[in-house]
Design an enzyme around this catalytic site. Structure first.
Site, PDB file in Angstrom:
ATOM      1  N   SER A  18      37.376  26.028   7.514  1.00  0.00           N
ATOM      2  CA  SER A  18      37.960  27.062   8.015  1.00  0.00           C
ATOM      3  C   SER A  18      37.772  28.284   7.021  1.00  0.00           C
ATOM      4  CB  SER A  18      39.320  26.976   8.290  1.00  0.00           C
ATOM      5  OG  SER A  18      40.200  28.219   8.255  1.00  0.00           O
ATOM      6  N   TYR A  51      48.584  25.039   5.746  1.00  0.00           N
ATOM      7  CA  TYR A  51      47.374  24.965   6.074  1.00  0.00           C
ATOM      8  C   TYR A  51      46.321  25.213   5.327  1.00  0.00           C
ATOM      9  CZ  TYR A  51      43.539  26.035   9.578  1.00  0.00           C
ATOM     10  OH  TYR A  51      42.288  25.893  10.227  1.00  0.00           O
TER      11      TYR A  51
END
Length: 279
Positions: A146, A159
């Site tokens: 990501s 996250y």
């Protein structure tokens, strides 16, 4: 003949989002594909979406947090297709930007266990289950990373930490499995998917697709997630790097690398220069 003709791939989180899109793209490139996910209905929807190629899809309901499920998925893949060439560790959840100042210590503790179990341990268990077969075929691993694997504000603290951890896993896997197995990743940006939040925070029914819909319905102009060109934010738009990195012909000398498919965040930054300005 596609880029992946004759290859066999196993994708975790293959029932929705980027995992589903990669599965369909791999099929179009000539691969046989096994997909793992917790929803048997979503997995079957991929088979239907594949149309005439659906006969080359194996669905394996399972939980990436279970080592038994991961070994069962690898065994089922090899049993059906005879080998395993490509592993795509992909299943994950998002924390919906829950910051340090918004949660209690108890909430953090519970959410940490859930997010890291799926986003980090799930990758580790998938690779542990598959590495022997990948060594046998001199195959490859393509991990979904990501923008949050490199930069702040792509999520909240949990996250972001989990995706940084996945970058560390990628590099260590590339070292430990060389020269037999190539290990690379794609650092994707935001897209319209069914990516959900942690159940421990009551976010299990929230999806990115719903968030996109609410933003669009508000009529307020939103900063583009992919600002370098006119683009949708559909998962299919992100699949090209997964094909490239899985290709023996075109990436045979590449390992330990990450392709950023995030709209150039490294050169433009996020829109909030100071996250704690209001404290």
């Amino acid at each position: 003949m596609g880029w992946l003709a004759g290859e066999v791939a196993l994708i975790t989180g293959g029932g929705s989002g980027i995992g589903r899109a990669v599965a369909l793209r791999y099929l179009a490139e000539g691969a046989d594909v096994a997909i793992v996910g917790r929803s048997a209905e979503q997995l079957q929807d991929v088979v239907r979406a594949a149309g005439e190629l659906g006969g080359r899809v194996l669905t394996v309901p399972g939980d990436v947090r279970s080592p038994d499920d991961m070994h069962r998925a690898v065994e089922a893949t090899v049993g059906r297709f005879g080998k395993l060439d490509i592993l795509v560790p992909n299943a994950g959840i998002w924390d919906y930007h829950r910051s340090l100042t918004r949660l209690t210590g108890k909430e953090f503790s519970e959410a940490f266990d859930e997010i890291f179990a799926i986003n980090v341990k799930g990758y580790l268990l998938a690779v542990e289950a598959a590495w022997r077969e990948l060594v046998a075929t001199r195959g490859s691993i393509v991990m979904t990373l990501s923008n949050a694997s490199f930069h702040t504000d792509g999520g909240g603290v949990l996250y972001t930490a989990s995706k940084h951890a996945c970058l560390g896993l990628l590099r260590q896997f590339a070292y430990e499995l060389a020269p037999s197995v190539r290990v690379n990743g794609v650092a994707v940006g935001g897209m319209r998917t069914q990516l959900r939040g942690p159940q421990s925070l009551g976010l299990q029914d929230r999806t990115l697709a719903a968030s996109f819909a609410r933003n669009e319905a508000s009529g307020v102009e939103q900063p583009p997630l992919i600002p370098l060109y006119d683009s949708s934010v559909e998962p299919a738009d992100f699949t090209g790097p997964y094909v490239l990195l899985a290709s023996r012909t075109d990436s045979g000398t590449v390992t330990g690398a990450v392709i950023p498919a995030d709209g150039g965040i490294a050169v433009r930054g996020f829109r909030s220069p100071a996250g704690g300005a209001g404290l």
